[in-house]
Design an enzyme around this catalytic site. Structure first.
Site, PDB file in Angstrom:
ATOM      1  N   CYS A 122       7.013  20.429   4.656  1.00 13.85           N
ATOM      2  CA  CYS A 122       6.322  20.251   3.369  1.00 13.85           C
ATOM      3  C   CYS A 122       5.070  19.398   3.534  1.00 13.85           C
ATOM      4  O   CYS A 122       4.042  19.674   2.925  1.00 13.85           O
ATOM      5  CB  CYS A 122       7.229  19.583   2.350  1.00 13.85           C
ATOM      6  N   HIS A 123       5.183  18.325   4.317  1.00 17.40           N
ATOM      7  CA  HIS A 123       4.107  17.325   4.342  1.00 17.40           C
ATOM      8  C   HIS A 123       3.081  17.563   5.426  1.00 17.40           C
ATOM      9  O   HIS A 123       2.181  16.754   5.610  1.00 17.40           O
ATOM     10  CB  HIS A 123       4.713  15.922   4.490  1.00 17.40           C
ATOM     11  N   CYS A 127       5.259 -22.107  -3.292  1.00 18.38           N
ATOM     12  CA  CYS A 127       4.718 -22.125  -1.934  1.00 18.38           C
ATOM     13  C   CYS A 127       3.503 -21.214  -1.789  1.00 18.38           C
ATOM     14  O   CYS A 127       2.476 -21.623  -1.285  1.00 18.38           O
ATOM     15  CB  CYS A 127       5.782 -21.684  -0.938  1.00 18.38           C
ATOM     16  N   HIS A 128       3.661 -19.962  -2.211  1.00 21.15           N
ATOM     17  CA  HIS A 128       2.668 -18.957  -1.820  1.00 21.15           C
ATOM     18  C   HIS A 128       1.420 -18.938  -2.691  1.00 21.15           C
ATOM     19  O   HIS A 128       0.430 -18.320  -2.316  1.00 21.15           O
ATOM     20  CB  HIS A 128       3.331 -17.584  -1.766  1.00 21.15           C
ATOM     21  N   CYS A 154       8.667 -18.545  -5.783  1.00 21.88           N
ATOM     22  CA  CYS A 154       7.757 -17.959  -4.793  1.00 21.88           C
ATOM     23  C   CYS A 154       6.389 -18.598  -4.970  1.00 21.88           C
ATOM     24  O   CYS A 154       5.697 -18.903  -3.998  1.00 21.88           O
ATOM     25  CB  CYS A 154       7.614 -16.453  -5.007  1.00 21.88           C
ATOM     26  N   ARG A 214      12.216  -9.682   4.371  1.00 17.69           N
ATOM     27  CA  ARG A 214      11.413 -10.911   4.266  1.00 17.69           C
ATOM     28  C   ARG A 214      11.774 -11.676   2.992  1.00 17.69           C
ATOM     29  O   ARG A 214      11.917 -12.890   2.992  1.00 17.69           O
ATOM     30  CB  ARG A 214       9.935 -10.514   4.287  1.00 17.69           C
ATOM     31  N   CYS A 239      10.584  17.093   7.671  1.00 18.86           N
ATOM     32  CA  CYS A 239       9.550  16.500   6.817  1.00 18.86           C
ATOM     33  C   CYS A 239       8.244  17.280   6.955  1.00 18.86           C
ATOM     34  O   CYS A 239       7.520  17.509   5.982  1.00 18.86           O
ATOM     35  CB  CYS A 239       9.292  15.053   7.220  1.00 18.86           C
ATOM     36  N   CYS A 281      13.878  12.573  -0.651  1.00 21.19           N
ATOM     37  CA  CYS A 281      13.520  13.805   0.063  1.00 21.19           C
ATOM     38  C   CYS A 281      14.672  14.245   0.953  1.00 21.19           C
ATOM     39  O   CYS A 281      15.004  15.415   1.025  1.00 21.19           O
ATOM     40  CB  CYS A 281      12.270  13.584   0.913  1.00 21.19           C
ATOM     41  N   CYS A 323      13.247 -15.527   2.685  1.00 14.73           N
ATOM     42  CA  CYS A 323      12.635 -16.547   1.831  1.00 14.73           C
ATOM     43  C   CYS A 323      13.669 -17.105   0.861  1.00 14.73           C
ATOM     44  O   CYS A 323      13.773 -18.304   0.652  1.00 14.73           O
ATOM     45  CB  CYS A 323      11.465 -15.961   1.048  1.00 14.73           C
TER      46      CYS A 323
END
Lengths: 261, 108
Positions: free
Chosen positions: A79-80, A180-181, A177, A218, A76, A114, A222
């Site tokens: 290039c980065h 609740c949120h 969703c 997650r 990696c 990549c 839920c």
């Protein structure tokens, strides 16, 4: 770290404090990061990097970043840049529309692309330590920078699909969703406090999991809790949802790797 | 996937200064009380049962750990340093595997 505070900071610089806060829509001004809902002990774990177990995974990512893998004989870092210097701020705009795939692309998709097309190496599994570590390490380069995803142009239909998913009731408990949120954020659901469900700290070290986990894990949790069948990690439904809730967190600082309960 | 222990020891200190040392070690800390959800059999206990730290061969702290400690145990403690030297850390698990780590400090 609340949205209000952030707006005020920016506004203060412009000398427009009072005006902007007065104009801010009421719902947005109450959006808070999961950090603000956490207990003081959990916040303390996140505040200091040495106390934060998420960094065990960041170390894995950092190690793999320099490692040459695959038939192309590349790493990696080639290039980065050394220590991901070229990736500063890169992840703040993800998920975003990719011409290559003709759909949304997440940080995980970019890493695997990549690996397979440039390094000619094997793709990593979504929830593997390698993938979690690399995602956390790459996102860490943008820590403290504001989330800035695009919801217009080619991303618009995906944003709309994400919004639909967010507001759609599902499962045996018939909850969305949003139920609740958005409607009940800040209120206890059994022993947990419902948050605004913003993803600016993912991948996050969750005390319940006792490890780092992805945002899609997650989502699955839920979905299972409302007695609906979860989608697979990396599914289009979840990627669209990721865009929608990431857009809600636009302007908030990235906290990766956060600690949550 | 092996993860390296994370250790924070100040690089420099004054003689007689009290310094804080923080360590974070990666371990699943299987308690031995959980059951495999498919077979119903107990999952054998596998925890780090001892953590110790010594400075130039002299013991600073030794901790006996029991199953109630969560995964990825974290320890922070204080030590008084009077001379330059090396802190040696060792984590020992139920299989008898010892993982060592070191950190140097220069005292002036």
């Amino acid at each position: 770290m609340t949205y209000t505070k952030h707006v005020m900071q920016v506004a203060g610089v412009l000398g427009l404090g009072a005006l902007l806060v007065a104009c801010a829509p009421e719902q947005e001004s109450t959006l808070e990061s999961g950090y603000d809902y956490a207990t003081a002990e959990t916040q303390a774990m996140q505040d200091e990097d040495i106390d934060n177990p998420g960094f065990l995974w960041v170390d894995i990512g950092e190690g793999n970043f320099e490692k040459v893998e695959g038939e192309a004989g590349k790493s990696c870092a080639e290039c980065h840049g050394e220590g991901a210097s070229g990736l500063k701020g890169a992840t703040a705009s993800y998920p975003k529309y990719s011409e290559r795939d003709g759909k949304l692309s997440t940080v995980q998709d970019e890493i695997n692309n990549c690996r397979t097309s440039r390094m000619k190496a094997k793709a990593w599994k979504w929830e593997s330590d390698e993938m979690l570590g690399m995602t956390a390490f790459v996102k860490l380069q943008s820590r403290g920078m504001p989330v800035n995803v695009s919801t217009t142009g080619k991303a618009a239909p995906f944003y709309a699909a994400g919004k639909k998913f967010y507001e759609e009731r599902r499962g045996g408990l018939d909850l969305s969703c949003k139920s609740c949120h958005t409607d009940y954020a800040g209120i206890s659901i059994r022993a947990n406090i419902l948050t605004n469900g913003l993803p600016n700290g993912f991948p996050t070290y969750r005390l319940k999991w006792q490890k780092v986990g992805s945002l899609h894990r997650r989502f699955r949790g839920c979905n299972k809790n409302v007695r609906s069948t979860p989608y697979k990690q990396g599914a289009d439904e979840y990627t669209n949802l990721e865009l929608y809730i990431t857009a809600k967190a636009n302007g908030m600082p990235i906290e990766t790797p956060a600690v949550r309960n | 996937m092996a993860k390296k222990p994370r250790i924070k020891v100040p690089k420099k200190a004054k003689a007689g200064q009290i310094i804080q040392i923080k360590t974070l070690y990666s371990h699943k800390m299987e308690t031995g009380n959980r059951k495999n959800s498919k077979t119903g059999k107990l999952i054998p206990r596998m925890i780090v049962n001892n953590f110790s730290c010594s400075f130039n061969g002299k013991e600073v702290i030794s901790v006996t750990i029991h199953p109630a400690v969560a995964a990825n145990p974290y320890f922070a403690f204080f030590a008084k340093v009077t001379e330059s030297g090396t802190f040696d850390f060792v984590w020992t698990d139920d299989a008898g595997k010892k993982v060592p780590a070191q950190a140097k400090i220069t005292v002036s």
